[in-house]
Design an enzyme around this catalytic site. Structure first.
Site, PDB file in Angstrom:
ATOM      1  N   CYS A   1       0.329  -7.909  11.753  1.00 34.21           N
ATOM      2  CA  CYS A   1       0.779  -8.140  12.938  1.00 34.21           C
ATOM      3  C   CYS A   1       0.009  -9.697  13.613  1.00 34.21           C
ATOM      4  O   CYS A   1      -0.345  -9.794  14.707  1.00 34.21           O
ATOM      5  CB  CYS A   1       0.210  -7.038  14.018  1.00 34.21           C
ATOM      6  SG  CYS A   1       1.285  -5.817  13.917  1.00 34.21           S
TER       7      CYS A   1
ATOM      8  N   ASP B   1      -9.451  -9.883   8.500  1.00 34.69           N
ATOM      9  CA  ASP B   1      -8.944  -8.427   8.164  1.00 34.69           C
ATOM     10  C   ASP B   1     -10.062  -7.372   8.623  1.00 34.69           C
ATOM     11  O   ASP B   1      -9.681  -6.299   9.148  1.00 34.69           O
ATOM     12  CB  ASP B   1      -8.451  -8.469   6.925  1.00 34.69           C
ATOM     13  CG  ASP B   1      -7.720  -7.018   6.495  1.00 34.69           C
ATOM     14  OD1 ASP B   1      -6.849  -6.912   7.477  1.00 34.69           O
ATOM     15  OD2 ASP B   1      -7.993  -6.396   5.534  1.00 34.69           O
TER      16      ASP B   1
ATOM     17  N   LYS C   1      -9.765  -2.431   1.051  1.00 31.74           N
ATOM     18  CA  LYS C   1      -9.473  -1.335   2.162  1.00 31.74           C
ATOM     19  C   LYS C   1     -10.014   0.035   1.652  1.00 31.74           C
ATOM     20  O   LYS C   1     -10.662   0.839   2.639  1.00 31.74           O
ATOM     21  CB  LYS C   1      -7.913  -1.114   2.100  1.00 31.74           C
ATOM     22  CG  LYS C   1      -6.985  -2.116   2.384  1.00 31.74           C
ATOM     23  CD  LYS C   1      -7.292  -2.774   3.858  1.00 31.74           C
ATOM     24  CE  LYS C   1      -6.200  -3.684   4.392  1.00 31.74           C
ATOM     25  NZ  LYS C   1      -6.659  -4.072   5.567  1.00 31.74           N
TER      26      LYS C   1
ATOM     27  N   ARG D   1       1.752 -12.119  -1.074  1.00 32.71           N
ATOM     28  CA  ARG D   1       0.563 -12.347  -0.630  1.00 32.71           C
ATOM     29  C   ARG D   1      -0.191 -13.799  -1.142  1.00 32.71           C
ATOM     30  O   ARG D   1       0.184 -14.126  -2.205  1.00 32.71           O
ATOM     31  CB  ARG D   1      -0.405 -11.262  -0.970  1.00 32.71           C
ATOM     32  CG  ARG D   1       0.103 -10.023  -0.291  1.00 32.71           C
ATOM     33  CD  ARG D   1      -0.434  -9.963   1.065  1.00 32.71           C
ATOM     34  NE  ARG D   1      -0.100  -8.658   1.941  1.00 32.71           N
ATOM     35  CZ  ARG D   1      -1.027  -8.241   2.636  1.00 32.71           C
ATOM     36  NH1 ARG D   1      -2.046  -8.658   2.989  1.00 32.71           N
ATOM     37  NH2 ARG D   1      -0.558  -7.040   3.405  1.00 32.71           N
TER      38      ARG D   1
ATOM     39  N   TYR E   1      -1.417  -3.440  -6.777  1.00 33.94           N
ATOM     40  CA  TYR E   1      -1.274  -4.196  -5.626  1.00 33.94           C
ATOM     41  C   TYR E   1      -2.534  -4.182  -4.601  1.00 33.94           C
ATOM     42  O   TYR E   1      -3.367  -3.039  -4.880  1.00 33.94           O
ATOM     43  CB  TYR E   1      -0.274  -3.444  -4.801  1.00 33.94           C
ATOM     44  CG  TYR E   1      -0.199  -4.055  -3.391  1.00 33.94           C
ATOM     45  CD1 TYR E   1       0.217  -5.034  -3.008  1.00 33.94           C
ATOM     46  CD2 TYR E   1      -0.919  -3.403  -2.150  1.00 33.94           C
ATOM     47  CE1 TYR E   1       0.296  -5.773  -1.736  1.00 33.94           C
ATOM     48  CE2 TYR E   1      -1.042  -3.883  -1.047  1.00 33.94           C
ATOM     49  CZ  TYR E   1      -0.361  -5.255  -0.957  1.00 33.94           C
ATOM     50  OH  TYR E   1      -0.341  -5.705   0.438  1.00 33.94           O
TER      51      TYR E   1
ATOM     52  N   ARG F   1       0.869  -1.312   0.063  1.00 33.12           N
ATOM     53  CA  ARG F   1      -0.045   0.142  -0.047  1.00 33.12           C
ATOM     54  C   ARG F   1       0.977   1.248   0.023  1.00 33.12           C
ATOM     55  O   ARG F   1       1.896   1.339   0.627  1.00 33.12           O
ATOM     56  CB  ARG F   1      -0.943   0.099   1.245  1.00 33.12           C
ATOM     57  CG  ARG F   1      -1.942  -0.946   1.210  1.00 33.12           C
ATOM     58  CD  ARG F   1      -2.855  -0.951   2.457  1.00 33.12           C
ATOM     59  NE  ARG F   1      -2.355  -1.513   3.604  1.00 33.12           N
ATOM     60  CZ  ARG F   1      -1.776  -0.681   4.516  1.00 33.12           C
ATOM     61  NH1 ARG F   1      -1.672   0.549   4.346  1.00 33.12           N
ATOM     62  NH2 ARG F   1      -1.115  -1.256   5.573  1.00 33.12           N
TER      63      ARG F   1
ATOM     64  N   HIS G   1     -10.888  -2.448  11.180  1.00 32.61           N
ATOM     65  CA  HIS G   1      -9.921  -3.267  10.575  1.00 32.61           C
ATOM     66  C   HIS G   1      -9.572  -4.424  11.829  1.00 32.61           C
ATOM     67  O   HIS G   1      -8.636  -4.579  12.685  1.00 32.61           O
ATOM     68  CB  HIS G   1      -8.523  -2.375  10.475  1.00 32.61           C
ATOM     69  CG  HIS G   1      -7.228  -3.019  10.013  1.00 32.61           C
ATOM     70  ND1 HIS G   1      -5.970  -2.767  10.228  1.00 32.61           N
ATOM     71  CD2 HIS G   1      -7.273  -3.786   8.997  1.00 32.61           C
ATOM     72  CE1 HIS G   1      -5.209  -3.370   9.338  1.00 32.61           C
ATOM     73  NE2 HIS G   1      -5.912  -4.335   8.839  1.00 32.61           N
TER      74      HIS G   1
ATOM     75  N   SER H   1      -1.804  -4.043  10.303  1.00 32.92           N
ATOM     76  CA  SER H   1      -1.145  -5.035   9.150  1.00 32.92           C
ATOM     77  C   SER H   1      -0.087  -5.829   9.504  1.00 32.92           C
ATOM     78  O   SER H   1       0.962  -5.307  10.024  1.00 32.92           O
ATOM     79  CB  SER H   1      -0.922  -3.996   7.696  1.00 32.92           C
ATOM     80  OG  SER H   1      -1.878  -3.293   7.444  1.00 32.92           O
TER      81      SER H   1
END
Ligand code: OXD
Ligand code: MN
Length: 583
Positions: free
Chosen positions: A251, A276, A207, A365, A198, A70, A227, A249
């Site tokens: 974590c 998420d 997002k 990813r 991306y 991002r 989130h 993000s």
């Protein structure tokens, strides 16, 4: 004419005359359409098939090396009034923003097909779900959106019935980082994104819609777009409690959402609702209920192995798109800490050379349908969502934050959420490992002024007297040699058990200035290689360090000036006063 909805048809026609695609394709979400797109992308090299025997129906996509995460510095919230976006966002006035980005869209789809993707965020029949249409020139986006959302004919029918949908326009443009922008117009329910393929920048349902636009919409409609992962934890007696957990993000949200109970916890089960994003609504009884607006996972690959996350490891053995991983001699995907095989090609398709850095990009990813996860909960498709017992905030902190603590009440919990800080990760371009404030793990995703967002959170205290309890966890405490103090992963269930015990009244706590901590012995460490002394370190409050932390929190909160809610100031002042008395 492919739709009976004039506003949609008119928009599609306007975009086509702006971007000049060669062809226009309305996506129906069918298997046949998907196969055709995948086949075509294999022909052009956008995707390459992985080993069909060991990784059936899996594909590799290597992105432009400058387009791997991002781009927060190029992400804008464009509201009429600068203050409404807040200092937590980059702001541009809508007129200037449209002008700037529209110039880049001019002719951007020449030679390409323009795909129209109708999608539904959330179960197709849920009143909590919201609709969107993404127009893109990227077939990679189409096949990813098909896994990540409920996409196609059914969504289009609902859009035509409701008439309201979020408009998302995306073009990969020429991938020039200088011509890359991700712009949001929350007042117009519109997103425009150019110059990046991306996930977080291009799969606009995720997002851009489900967090930035939805958070803005949620404020006016009285709900929350967060989130957060959503997980159900089932005790051996069959009782299930659902938790919604917000971590920044990369974590470990995906790991926690599909945790496998350790050997010591026979009879415990974990049910994954989402990894998420959570949309949270109060029902008629005042119970907070959650749906996951997504239908798939777009997860970080490195670090995924049979030990850290067996469910994720297993679910990405077939029908998965891998982006920016390495490959082995027999064309299997490979990533750091996979603990199987060895890389021969790196994430840029070059012969692997350890001196050029990791073989898989740290933010590589997987995209996979949520239904492939063995711990998938059927309730992820329930129109009513699931009742939430606890909200859990967390961050990646080497020091300071205890393993777990409980906020004293909802408004204190809002302060706990607003004070979240975490070390940055590879999910966004920029330095990694720097502690930054990330309130509610929403720093990159809140579509409006954080001060107004905290006020919105606080307002729930007046709307229900049966709100979830709020907690904070930190799996990442280290000793002075950099060794993690807590084993993490499946063993985190021991901490969730205490949280659940607090929610049903069966677990004990001690009061400290920052909140309630587990009473000695309340976290079961049976069979763990963790000493009493380490537990004491993990579960203590260093008042002097907390005073320094609260100075920094205070400076941060007050930087929001007059808009900072009075109730949050009061909670802050109360906590500071308690720390003073304790020292
Ligand atoms: C994500 C992120 O991809 O937070 O989920 O960056
Ligand atoms: Mn995320």
């Amino acid at each position: 004419m492919k739709t009976s909805l004039p506003s949609l048809q008119n928009w599609v026609e306007a975009v086509a005359s702006q971007t000049h695609p060669d062809k226009i394709h309305w996506c129906d979400g069918s298997d046949a359409e998907n196969e055709q797109l995948v086949g075509a992308m294999c022909g052009t090299g956008v995707l390459s098939p992985l080993n069909e025997e060991t990784y059936p129906n899996c594909y590799l996509h290597l992105s432009d090396p400058s387009d791997v995460a991002r781009v927060e510095h190029l992400t804008f919230i464009c509201t009429q009034n600068n203050e409404d976006a807040g200092q937590n966002n980059n702001w541009m006035d809508p007129e200037t923003a449209h002008k700037k980005i529209d110039a880049l869209f001019q002719g951007s789809m020449r030679g390409r097909t323009m795909y129209i993707i109708p999608y539904c965020m959330g179960p197709i029949d849920s009143p909590y779900s919201r609709l969107g249409v993404e127009i893109t020139d990227s077939p990679y986006v189409v096949v990813n959106m098909r896994m990540m959302t409920r996409m196609g004919m059914e969504a289009l029918r609902r859009i035509e019935t409701e008439g309201t949908f979020v408009k998302g326009l995306h073009s990969t443009g020429d991938l020039d980082p200088n011509k890359r922008f991700i712009m949001h117009f929350p007042e117009e329910l519109t997103i425009k994104s150019i110059g990046s393929g991306y996930g977080g920048n291009a799969l606009l349902g995720k997002k851009c819609h489900a967090l930035r636009i939805a958070s803005y919409q949620a404020r006016t409609e009285g709900w929350l777009a967060e989130h957060m992962l959503i997980v159900g934890v089932e005790e051996p007696n069959g009782n299930v409690q659902y938790l919604a957990c917000a971590f920044p993000s990369a974590c470990g949200k995906t790991n926690l959402a599909m945790l496998i109970p350790p050997e010591s916890h026979k009879g415990w089960k974990i049910w994954t609702l989402g990894d998420d994003i959570a949309w949270l609504h109060l029902d008629d009884t005042g119970q907070l209920r959650a749906i996951n607006p997504e239908a798939g996972y777009f997860g970080v690959v490195p670090g995924t192995n049979e030990k850290t996350n067996k469910n994720a490891f297993d679910m990405i053995q077939s029908d998965t798109i891998f982006t920016n991983v390495a490959t082995t001699t027999n064309n299997d995907p490979w990533w750091e800490d996979k603990n199987l095989g060895a890389p021969v090609k790196d994430w840029q398709g070059r012969d692997y050379d350890p001196s050029s850095g990791p073989a898989a990009h740290p933010n590589s990813r997987f995209t996979v349908s949520a239904k492939q996860n063995k711990s998938y909960s059927e309730l992820a498709d329930s129109a009513d969502g699931v009742p939430i017992s606890a909200i859990v905030f967390g961050g990646r902190r080497k020091e300071l934050a205890p393993l777990v603590y409980e906020a004293k009440h909802w408004k204190h919990g809002v302060l706990v959420g607003a004070s979240v800080a975490s070390e940055t990760t590879a999910a966004a371009i920029g330095d990694v490992g720097v502690v930054r404030r990330d309130p509610m793990a929403m720093k990159p995703f809140c579509g409006y002024n954080f001060a107004d967002y905290w006020q919105h959170w606080l307002s729930f205290a007046d709307k229900s007297d049966r709100l979830p309890k709020i907690f904070h966890v930190n799996w990442f405490r280290q000793d002075n040699k950099g060794k993690f103090l807590w084993p993490g992963f499946g063993e985190n269930l021991r901490v969730l058990r205490w949280i659940m015990g607090r929610c049903n009244g069966s677990a004990n706590a001690v009061e400290t200035p920052i909140g309630y901590l587990p009473k000695k012995g309340e976290i079961d460490t049976d069979g763990l290689d963790v000493t009493d002394q380490t537990m004491q370190e993990l579960l203590s409050v260093n008042v002097e360090q907390w005073k320094i932390e609260m100075d920094s929190v205070g400076e941060y909160l007050h930087s929001y000036g007059e808009r900072l809610p009075e109730d949050l100031k009061n909670e802050y002042d109360e906590l500071v006063a308690k720390l003073k008395i304790a020292s």
